[in-house]
Motif scaffolding. Structure first.
Motif, PDB file in Angstrom:
ATOM      1  N   LEU A 205       2.631   2.081  25.879  1.00 20.57           N
ATOM      2  CA  LEU A 205       1.862   0.846  25.747  1.00 20.57           C
ATOM      3  C   LEU A 205       1.525   0.574  24.287  1.00 20.57           C
ATOM      4  CD1 LEU A 205       0.071  -1.497  26.854  1.00 20.57           C
ATOM      5  CD2 LEU A 205      -1.795   0.173  26.952  1.00 20.57           C
ATOM      6  N   LEU A 206       1.097   1.623  23.593  1.00 17.55           N
ATOM      7  CA  LEU A 206       0.597   1.468  22.231  1.00 17.55           C
ATOM      8  C   LEU A 206       1.705   1.143  21.233  1.00 17.55           C
ATOM      9  CD1 LEU A 206      -1.956   1.781  20.429  1.00 17.55           C
ATOM     10  CD2 LEU A 206      -1.359   4.202  20.189  1.00 17.55           C
ATOM     11  N   ALA A 207       2.830   1.833  21.333  1.00 17.12           N
ATOM     12  CA  ALA A 207       3.884   1.728  20.316  1.00 17.12           C
ATOM     13  C   ALA A 207       4.386   0.297  20.119  1.00 17.12           C
ATOM     14  CB  ALA A 207       5.035   2.667  20.653  1.00 17.12           C
ATOM     15  N   PRO A 208       4.807  -0.430  21.164  1.00 21.70           N
ATOM     16  CA  PRO A 208       5.319  -1.789  20.915  1.00 21.70           C
ATOM     17  C   PRO A 208       4.270  -2.733  20.356  1.00 21.70           C
ATOM     18  CG  PRO A 208       5.139  -1.349  23.274  1.00 21.70           C
ATOM     19  CD  PRO A 208       4.921  -0.055  22.592  1.00 21.70           C
ATOM     20  N   ILE A 209       3.018  -2.605  20.812  1.00 19.56           N
ATOM     21  CA  ILE A 209       1.960  -3.484  20.311  1.00 19.56           C
ATOM     22  C   ILE A 209       1.706  -3.220  18.838  1.00 19.56           C
ATOM     23  CG2 ILE A 209      -0.482  -4.098  20.510  1.00 19.56           C
ATOM     24  CD1 ILE A 209      -0.302  -3.439  23.475  1.00 19.56           C
ATOM     25  N   VAL A 210       1.607  -1.951  18.463  1.00 13.66           N
ATOM     26  CA  VAL A 210       1.354  -1.610  17.062  1.00 13.66           C
ATOM     27  C   VAL A 210       2.529  -2.010  16.184  1.00 13.66           C
ATOM     28  CG1 VAL A 210       0.989   0.298  15.447  1.00 13.66           C
ATOM     29  CG2 VAL A 210      -0.257   0.238  17.614  1.00 13.66           C
ATOM     30  N   ILE A 211       3.750  -1.781  16.647  1.00 11.43           N
ATOM     31  CA  ILE A 211       4.932  -2.144  15.857  1.00 11.43           C
ATOM     32  C   ILE A 211       4.987  -3.654  15.632  1.00 11.43           C
ATOM     33  CG2 ILE A 211       7.454  -2.253  15.902  1.00 11.43           C
ATOM     34  CD1 ILE A 211       7.393   0.484  17.323  1.00 11.43           C
ATOM     35  N   ILE A 212       4.734  -4.428  16.694  1.00 12.24           N
ATOM     36  CA  ILE A 212       4.708  -5.888  16.551  1.00 12.24           C
ATOM     37  C   ILE A 212       3.601  -6.306  15.586  1.00 12.24           C
ATOM     38  CG2 ILE A 212       4.218  -8.047  17.767  1.00 12.24           C
ATOM     39  CD1 ILE A 212       5.588  -6.796  20.229  1.00 12.24           C
ATOM     40  N   GLY A 213       2.417  -5.694  15.734  1.00 12.67           N
ATOM     41  CA  GLY A 213       1.302  -6.014  14.846  1.00 12.67           C
ATOM     42  C   GLY A 213       1.605  -5.696  13.400  1.00 12.67           C
ATOM     43  N   LEU A 214       2.244  -4.552  13.147  1.00 12.23           N
ATOM     44  CA  LEU A 214       2.574  -4.167  11.773  1.00 12.23           C
ATOM     45  C   LEU A 214       3.624  -5.110  11.180  1.00 12.23           C
ATOM     46  CD1 LEU A 214       2.731  -0.264  12.030  1.00 12.23           C
ATOM     47  CD2 LEU A 214       0.865  -1.689  11.174  1.00 12.23           C
ATOM     48  N   ILE A 215       4.598  -5.524  11.992  1.00  6.43           N
ATOM     49  CA  ILE A 215       5.609  -6.475  11.509  1.00  6.43           C
ATOM     50  C   ILE A 215       4.956  -7.801  11.141  1.00  6.43           C
ATOM     51  CG2 ILE A 215       7.624  -7.838  12.183  1.00  6.43           C
ATOM     52  CD1 ILE A 215       8.514  -5.439  13.884  1.00  6.43           C
ATOM     53  N   LEU A 216       4.072  -8.294  12.013  1.00  6.46           N
ATOM     54  CA  LEU A 216       3.357  -9.544  11.712  1.00  6.46           C
ATOM     55  C   LEU A 216       2.507  -9.397  10.453  1.00  6.46           C
ATOM     56  CD1 LEU A 216       2.224 -10.607  15.309  1.00  6.46           C
ATOM     57  CD2 LEU A 216       4.002 -11.668  13.896  1.00  6.46           C
ATOM     58  N   ALA A 217       1.866  -8.234  10.302  1.00  6.34           N
ATOM     59  CA  ALA A 217       1.040  -8.000   9.109  1.00  6.34           C
ATOM     60  C   ALA A 217       1.895  -8.033   7.846  1.00  6.34           C
ATOM     61  CB  ALA A 217       0.321  -6.661   9.236  1.00  6.34           C
ATOM     62  N   LEU A 218       3.082  -7.435   7.903  1.00  3.37           N
ATOM     63  CA  LEU A 218       3.988  -7.462   6.748  1.00  3.37           C
ATOM     64  C   LEU A 218       4.439  -8.882   6.435  1.00  3.37           C
ATOM     65  CD1 LEU A 218       6.153  -4.293   7.451  1.00  3.37           C
ATOM     66  CD2 LEU A 218       4.597  -4.631   5.523  1.00  3.37           C
ATOM     67  N   LEU A 219       4.707  -9.669   7.478  1.00  7.74           N
ATOM     68  CA  LEU A 219       5.103 -11.062   7.266  1.00  7.74           C
ATOM     69  C   LEU A 219       3.966 -11.883   6.659  1.00  7.74           C
ATOM     70  CD1 LEU A 219       7.104 -11.714  10.577  1.00  7.74           C
ATOM     71  CD2 LEU A 219       8.032 -11.311   8.283  1.00  7.74           C
ATOM     72  N   LEU A 220       2.743 -11.507   6.971  1.00  7.99           N
ATOM     73  CA  LEU A 220       1.570 -12.213   6.444  1.00  7.99           C
ATOM     74  C   LEU A 220       1.121 -11.695   5.089  1.00  7.99           C
ATOM     75  CD1 LEU A 220      -0.825 -12.532   9.520  1.00  7.99           C
ATOM     76  CD2 LEU A 220       0.132 -14.422   8.216  1.00  7.99           C
ATOM     77  N   SER A 221       1.676 -10.583   4.647  1.00  4.16           N
ATOM     78  CA  SER A 221       1.137  -9.885   3.473  1.00  4.16           C
ATOM     79  C   SER A 221       1.065 -10.762   2.225  1.00  4.16           C
ATOM     80  CB  SER A 221       1.959  -8.627   3.188  1.00  4.16           C
ATOM     81  OG  SER A 221       3.316  -8.969   2.961  1.00  4.16           O
ATOM     82  N   LYS A 222       2.096 -11.552   1.991  1.00 10.06           N
ATOM     83  CA  LYS A 222       2.089 -12.415   0.801  1.00 10.06           C
ATOM     84  C   LYS A 222       0.988 -13.459   0.899  1.00 10.06           C
ATOM     85  CE  LYS A 222       5.124 -15.178  -2.140  1.00 10.06           C
ATOM     86  NZ  LYS A 222       6.505 -15.724  -2.320  1.00 10.06           N
ATOM     87  N   SER A 223       0.805 -14.025   2.086  1.00 10.61           N
ATOM     88  CA  SER A 223      -0.251 -15.026   2.286  1.00 10.61           C
ATOM     89  C   SER A 223      -1.634 -14.417   2.106  1.00 10.61           C
ATOM     90  CB  SER A 223      -0.130 -15.647   3.686  1.00 10.61           C
ATOM     91  OG  SER A 223       1.105 -16.321   3.830  1.00 10.61           O
ATOM     92  N   ILE A 224      -1.811 -13.169   2.557  1.00  6.43           N
ATOM     93  CA  ILE A 224      -3.108 -12.507   2.394  1.00  6.43           C
ATOM     94  C   ILE A 224      -3.383 -12.215   0.925  1.00  6.43           C
ATOM     95  CG2 ILE A 224      -4.445 -10.432   2.964  1.00  6.43           C
ATOM     96  CD1 ILE A 224      -2.919 -10.355   5.617  1.00  6.43           C
ATOM     97  N   THR A 225      -2.340 -11.861   0.167  1.00  6.28           N
ATOM     98  CA  THR A 225      -2.505 -11.649  -1.277  1.00  6.28           C
ATOM     99  C   THR A 225      -3.019 -12.916  -1.940  1.00  6.28           C
ATOM    100  OG1 THR A 225      -0.718 -10.019  -1.321  1.00  6.28           O
ATOM    101  CG2 THR A 225      -1.331 -11.021  -3.419  1.00  6.28           C
ATOM    102  N   VAL A 226      -2.434 -14.058  -1.581  1.00 10.09           N
ATOM    103  CA  VAL A 226      -2.872 -15.338  -2.139  1.00 10.09           C
ATOM    104  C   VAL A 226      -4.280 -15.678  -1.669  1.00 10.09           C
ATOM    105  CG1 VAL A 226      -2.391 -17.817  -2.238  1.00 10.09           C
ATOM    106  CG2 VAL A 226      -0.504 -16.174  -2.325  1.00 10.09           C
ATOM    107  N   LEU A 227      -4.552 -15.462  -0.371  1.00  8.02           N
ATOM    108  CA  LEU A 227      -5.872 -15.761   0.188  1.00  8.02           C
ATOM    109  C   LEU A 227      -6.951 -14.912  -0.464  1.00  8.02           C
ATOM    110  CD1 LEU A 227      -7.220 -17.510   2.377  1.00  8.02           C
ATOM    111  CD2 LEU A 227      -6.888 -15.635   3.980  1.00  8.02           C
TER     112      LEU A 227
END
Length: 341
Positions: A205-227
């Motif tokens: 249960l945990l692995a796919p949710i965390v992996i998806i969350g980490l991928i989304l976080a990486l995709l957002l990383s540049k936007s968070i740097t700017v924010l």
């Protein structure tokens, strides 16, 4: 006081790569240690045999395959999830004190888990995760709502104080529910935090949710740097700040809800690791998020292993191990941030 973004804290990509790849190697070593040490110590040849020539009739093989490997994997996933959640919260709010445990996210998740257990004694792993997601959103919503209504605005210290108050309230309500519905023994696991009872179903249960969350976080990383430079600057650079915050908050609730549904309330990982990571790799979240994920996983695996070695054959709650580092660090940050009031 916002997180520092001055010239002395520029990005260090080479050091970040070293930390990420070196941290992965150390994480693998820590996982091996977590399999070796416990109530029954197991040697390396036995571990290798359990992986290559599994014999279900051997107790040691059963312990390795069904208890310690899923436990180590769960600790790594939970540590990565909490560390990245804290990094996103600190970058999104520009608040050095933000973290899932302090902002009421983990307490909200635990509260809703208590509600779920009170409603039904046969709660599945998946339904617990859903309740935890809802509770994480509830806790965060109350904290930000309370902090926003203050006259002088949402300062870092006031947000931390609101988080502390809401966390105490939700924890008290959870305790009251546990006592009234006679589920205190079941809820004691969530209060202490840990991965001692984790099985493969929890990892699946945990692995796919965390992996998806980490991928989304990486995709957002540049936007968070700017924010993290400030909303006015981010809007001036063309960023849709509201949309970024909504997606980032969803990622935090996803990661934290999954972590709490499996490991209970493990505190301070989301506070300490992002600060250490930012100090080492600089201010760009393209590097902070992956490095924080590795360091968070490493810290929690080591904390889980240490919890078995403090008072064998009994286990010390893993939340106690993380608090030994987290509480002094939080007091230091609160004192430093308080100077800006």
């Amino acid at each position: 006081m916002a997180i520092r973004t001055d010239n002395n804290m520029q990005s260090r990509p080479l050091l970040a790569l070293l930390i990420i790849f070196g941290g992965i190697i150390l994480l693998m070593a820590a996982m091996i240690l977590s399999i070796i040490y416990g109530a029954a110590d197991i040697d390396l040849p036995t571990i290798w045999q359990s992986l290559t020539q599994f014999d279900p009739s051997q107790t040691a093989h059963q312990i390795i395959r069904n208890l310690r490997i899923p436990r180590g994997l769960a600790a790594a996933l939970v540590g990565a999830a909490l560390a990245v959640s804290g990094a996103i919260m600190q970058g999104m709010t520009r608040n050095a004190l933000a973290s899932p445990s302090i902002m009421g996210v983990t307490a909200g998740a635990s509260f809703m888990i208590a509600v779920a257990m009170a409603i039904s004694s046969q709660v599945t792993t998946i339904s617990l995760a859903i309740w935890a997601f809802a509770g994480a959103g509830l806790g965060a919503g109350i904290v930000f709502g309370v902090g926003t209504i203050s006259k002088s605005g949402l300062t870092p210290v006031k947000l931390a104080l609101a988080g502390t108050a809401v966390t105490s309230m939700l924890s008290a309500l959870s305790s009251g529910i546990a006592i009234h519905f006679n589920i205190a023994k079941d809820m004691s696991f969530w209060y202490a935090g840990g991965v001692a009872s984790v099985q493969w179903i929890h990892v699946k249960l945990l692995a796919p949710i965390v992996i998806i969350g980490l991928i989304l976080a990486l995709l957002l990383s540049k936007s968070i740097t700017v924010l993290n430079l400030g909303e006015d600057v981010a809007r001036g650079l063309g960023q849709r700040t509201v949309l970024t915050k909504i997606i980032a908050t969803t990622v935090v609730l996803l990661l934290t809800g999954a972590a709490v549904s499996v490991a209970g309330t493990v505190g301070f990982i989301g506070l300490v690791i992002p600060h250490i990571t930012r100090f080492l790799v600089g201010v760009k979240y393209q590097w902070i998020i992956p490095a924080a994920a590795v360091l968070g996983a490493l810290l929690l695996v080591l904390a889980d292993t240490a919890s078995r070695m403090v008072n064998p054959p009994f286990e010390t709650p893993i939340g106690t191990m993380t608090a030994l580092v987290g509480v002094p660090f939080f007091l230091y940050l609160a004192r430093r941030e308080g100077r800006g009031l």
